[in-house]
Design a protein around this motif. Sequence first.
Motif, PDB file in Angstrom:
ATOM      1  N   ARG A  42     -83.149  -5.207   5.686  1.00  0.00           N
ATOM      2  CA  ARG A  42     -84.345  -6.014   5.919  1.00  0.00           C
ATOM      3  C   ARG A  42     -84.318  -7.195   4.962  1.00  0.00           C
ATOM      4  NH1 ARG A  42     -90.707  -4.335   5.268  1.00  0.00           N
ATOM      5  NH2 ARG A  42     -91.495  -6.391   5.850  1.00  0.00           N
ATOM      6  N   HIS A  43     -84.327  -8.407   5.519  1.00  0.00           N
ATOM      7  CA  HIS A  43     -84.325  -9.627   4.710  1.00  0.00           C
ATOM      8  C   HIS A  43     -85.739 -10.184   4.552  1.00  0.00           C
ATOM      9  CE1 HIS A  43     -79.974  -9.662   4.986  1.00  0.00           C
ATOM     10  NE2 HIS A  43     -80.114  -9.426   6.275  1.00  0.00           N
ATOM     11  N   ALA A  44     -86.550 -10.021   5.562  1.00  0.00           N
ATOM     12  CA  ALA A  44     -87.940 -10.465   5.572  1.00  0.00           C
ATOM     13  C   ALA A  44     -88.673  -9.603   6.593  1.00  0.00           C
ATOM     14  CB  ALA A  44     -88.034 -11.942   5.955  1.00  0.00           C
ATOM     15  N   TYR A  45     -89.980  -9.759   6.686  1.00  0.00           N
ATOM     16  CA  TYR A  45     -90.748  -8.910   7.601  1.00  0.00           C
ATOM     17  C   TYR A  45     -90.305  -9.065   9.052  1.00  0.00           C
ATOM     18  CZ  TYR A  45     -93.391 -12.945   9.191  1.00  0.00           C
ATOM     19  OH  TYR A  45     -93.747 -14.141   9.743  1.00  0.00           O
ATOM     20  N   ASP A  46     -89.654 -10.184   9.368  1.00  0.00           N
ATOM     21  CA  ASP A  46     -89.255 -10.447  10.751  1.00  0.00           C
ATOM     22  C   ASP A  46     -87.749 -10.633  10.946  1.00  0.00           C
ATOM     23  OD1 ASP A  46     -88.994 -12.850   9.413  1.00  0.00           O
ATOM     24  OD2 ASP A  46     -89.883 -14.055  11.026  1.00  0.00           O
ATOM     25  N   THR A  47     -86.964 -10.411   9.898  1.00  0.00           N
ATOM     26  CA  THR A  47     -85.530 -10.681   9.966  1.00  0.00           C
ATOM     27  C   THR A  47     -84.726  -9.522   9.375  1.00  0.00           C
ATOM     28  OG1 THR A  47     -86.025 -13.031   9.674  1.00  0.00           O
ATOM     29  CG2 THR A  47     -83.730 -12.363   9.407  1.00  0.00           C
ATOM     30  N   TYR A  48     -83.774  -9.023  10.168  1.00  0.00           N
ATOM     31  CA  TYR A  48     -82.928  -7.896   9.772  1.00  0.00           C
ATOM     32  C   TYR A  48     -81.480  -8.203  10.141  1.00  0.00           C
ATOM     33  CZ  TYR A  48     -87.242  -5.160   9.567  1.00  0.00           C
ATOM     34  OH  TYR A  48     -88.497  -4.689   9.261  1.00  0.00           O
ATOM     35  N   THR A  49     -80.567  -7.553   9.440  1.00  0.00           N
ATOM     36  CA  THR A  49     -79.162  -7.556   9.825  1.00  0.00           C
ATOM     37  C   THR A  49     -78.750  -6.109  10.087  1.00  0.00           C
ATOM     38  OG1 THR A  49     -78.701  -9.456   8.407  1.00  0.00           O
ATOM     39  CG2 THR A  49     -76.813  -8.181   9.145  1.00  0.00           C
ATOM     40  N   VAL A  50     -78.057  -5.899  11.197  1.00  0.00           N
ATOM     41  CA  VAL A  50     -77.500  -4.590  11.529  1.00  0.00           C
ATOM     42  C   VAL A  50     -75.999  -4.767  11.513  1.00  0.00           C
ATOM     43  CG1 VAL A  50     -77.303  -2.805  13.285  1.00  0.00           C
ATOM     44  CG2 VAL A  50     -79.492  -3.968  12.943  1.00  0.00           C
ATOM     45  N   ALA A  51     -75.303  -4.005  10.656  1.00  0.00           N
ATOM     46  CA  ALA A  51     -73.877  -4.224  10.479  1.00  0.00           C
ATOM     47  C   ALA A  51     -73.094  -2.923  10.410  1.00  0.00           C
ATOM     48  CB  ALA A  51     -73.626  -5.027   9.206  1.00  0.00           C
ATOM     49  N   VAL A  52     -71.881  -2.977  10.929  1.00  0.00           N
ATOM     50  CA  VAL A  52     -70.915  -1.902  10.724  1.00  0.00           C
ATOM     51  C   VAL A  52     -70.463  -2.033   9.274  1.00  0.00           C
ATOM     52  CG1 VAL A  52     -68.658  -1.021  11.399  1.00  0.00           C
ATOM     53  CG2 VAL A  52     -70.193  -1.986  13.133  1.00  0.00           C
ATOM     54  N   SER A  53     -70.516  -0.939   8.519  1.00  0.00           N
ATOM     55  CA  SER A  53     -70.243  -1.016   7.090  1.00  0.00           C
ATOM     56  C   SER A  53     -69.339   0.113   6.612  1.00  0.00           C
ATOM     57  CB  SER A  53     -71.566  -0.968   6.317  1.00  0.00           C
ATOM     58  OG  SER A  53     -71.339  -0.937   4.929  1.00  0.00           O
ATOM     59  N   GLU A  54     -68.329  -0.249   5.843  1.00  0.00           N
ATOM     60  CA  GLU A  54     -67.434   0.744   5.252  1.00  0.00           C
ATOM     61  C   GLU A  54     -68.117   1.516   4.123  1.00  0.00           C
ATOM     62  OE1 GLU A  54     -63.960  -1.426   4.068  1.00  0.00           O
ATOM     63  OE2 GLU A  54     -63.166  -1.455   6.103  1.00  0.00           O
ATOM     64  N   THR A  55     -69.241   0.992   3.620  1.00  0.00           N
ATOM     65  CA  THR A  55     -69.963   1.672   2.537  1.00  0.00           C
ATOM     66  C   THR A  55     -70.848   2.808   3.041  1.00  0.00           C
ATOM     67  OG1 THR A  55     -71.851   0.147   2.593  1.00  0.00           O
ATOM     68  CG2 THR A  55     -69.998  -0.454   1.167  1.00  0.00           C
ATOM     69  N   VAL A  56     -70.988   2.898   4.356  1.00  0.00           N
ATOM     70  CA  VAL A  56     -71.793   3.960   4.966  1.00  0.00           C
ATOM     71  C   VAL A  56     -70.840   4.919   5.684  1.00  0.00           C
ATOM     72  CG1 VAL A  56     -73.620   4.474   6.620  1.00  0.00           C
ATOM     73  CG2 VAL A  56     -73.718   2.360   5.275  1.00  0.00           C
ATOM     74  N   PRO A  57     -70.938   6.208   5.422  1.00  0.00           N
ATOM     75  CA  PRO A  57     -70.052   7.168   6.086  1.00  0.00           C
ATOM     76  C   PRO A  57     -70.199   7.131   7.608  1.00  0.00           C
ATOM     77  CG  PRO A  57     -71.203   8.213   4.256  1.00  0.00           C
ATOM     78  CD  PRO A  57     -71.841   6.865   4.467  1.00  0.00           C
ATOM     79  N   PHE A  58     -69.101   7.389   8.276  1.00  0.00           N
ATOM     80  CA  PHE A  58     -69.090   7.422   9.738  1.00  0.00           C
ATOM     81  C   PHE A  58     -70.151   8.397  10.243  1.00  0.00           C
ATOM     82  CE2 PHE A  58     -67.522   9.359  13.715  1.00  0.00           C
ATOM     83  CZ  PHE A  58     -67.570   8.232  14.517  1.00  0.00           C
ATOM     84  N   GLY A  59     -70.886   7.971  11.262  1.00  0.00           N
ATOM     85  CA  GLY A  59     -71.906   8.815  11.862  1.00  0.00           C
ATOM     86  C   GLY A  59     -73.276   8.677  11.234  1.00  0.00           C
ATOM     87  N   GLU A  60     -73.384   7.889  10.155  1.00  0.00           N
ATOM     88  CA  GLU A  60     -74.670   7.719   9.489  1.00  0.00           C
ATOM     89  C   GLU A  60     -75.188   6.298   9.670  1.00  0.00           C
ATOM     90  OE1 GLU A  60     -74.959   8.966   5.429  1.00  0.00           O
ATOM     91  OE2 GLU A  60     -73.769  10.767   5.793  1.00  0.00           O
ATOM     92  N   THR A  61     -76.504   6.170   9.609  1.00  0.00           N
ATOM     93  CA  THR A  61     -77.161   4.870   9.597  1.00  0.00           C
ATOM     94  C   THR A  61     -78.050   4.837   8.372  1.00  0.00           C
ATOM     95  OG1 THR A  61     -77.160   4.735  12.007  1.00  0.00           O
ATOM     96  CG2 THR A  61     -78.700   3.295  10.843  1.00  0.00           C
ATOM     97  N   ARG A  62     -77.888   3.807   7.555  1.00  0.00           N
ATOM     98  CA  ARG A  62     -78.687   3.680   6.335  1.00  0.00           C
ATOM     99  C   ARG A  62     -79.467   2.372   6.381  1.00  0.00           C
ATOM    100  NH1 ARG A  62     -74.576   5.955   1.766  1.00  0.00           N
ATOM    101  NH2 ARG A  62     -74.516   8.096   2.581  1.00  0.00           N
ATOM    102  N   GLU A  63     -80.579   2.376   5.665  1.00  0.00           N
ATOM    103  CA  GLU A  63     -81.434   1.198   5.584  1.00  0.00           C
ATOM    104  C   GLU A  63     -81.514   0.748   4.148  1.00  0.00           C
ATOM    105  OE1 GLU A  63     -85.239   2.167   7.217  1.00  0.00           O
ATOM    106  OE2 GLU A  63     -84.381   2.984   9.046  1.00  0.00           O
ATOM    107  N   ARG A  64     -81.676  -0.580   3.974  1.00  0.00           N
ATOM    108  CA  ARG A  64     -81.904  -1.105   2.627  1.00  0.00           C
ATOM    109  C   ARG A  64     -82.740  -2.364   2.725  1.00  0.00           C
ATOM    110  NH1 ARG A  64     -78.441  -5.098  -0.081  1.00  0.00           N
ATOM    111  NH2 ARG A  64     -77.276  -6.186   1.523  1.00  0.00           N
TER     112      ARG A  64
END
Length: 73
Positions: free
Chosen positions: A48-70
């Motif tokens: 979440r960058h702002a109340y109306d703006t987000y980025t959704v990305a494939v990330s090597e820092t997140v284990p396969f099969g998981e979705t994390r938020e920051r």
Amino acid sequence: MIRTVEDGLSYLVKVHDASALDDYLNSAVDLARQHAAVTGLCGILVTRHAYDTYTVAVSETVPFGETRERQDP
């Protein structure tokens, strides 16, 4: 609005109506998950960058099969 930042790897989600936020985020996560499933090595990171703006990305820092938020600092 969902805009591709990197083909299959990253999506920018920007909303003007809060009621549409979940639908847009879920769609972007589904698109990213399709790419992550091909490699089997990455998870999904929603930032979440702002109340109306987000980025959704494939990330090597997140284990396969998981979705994390920051929250962007």
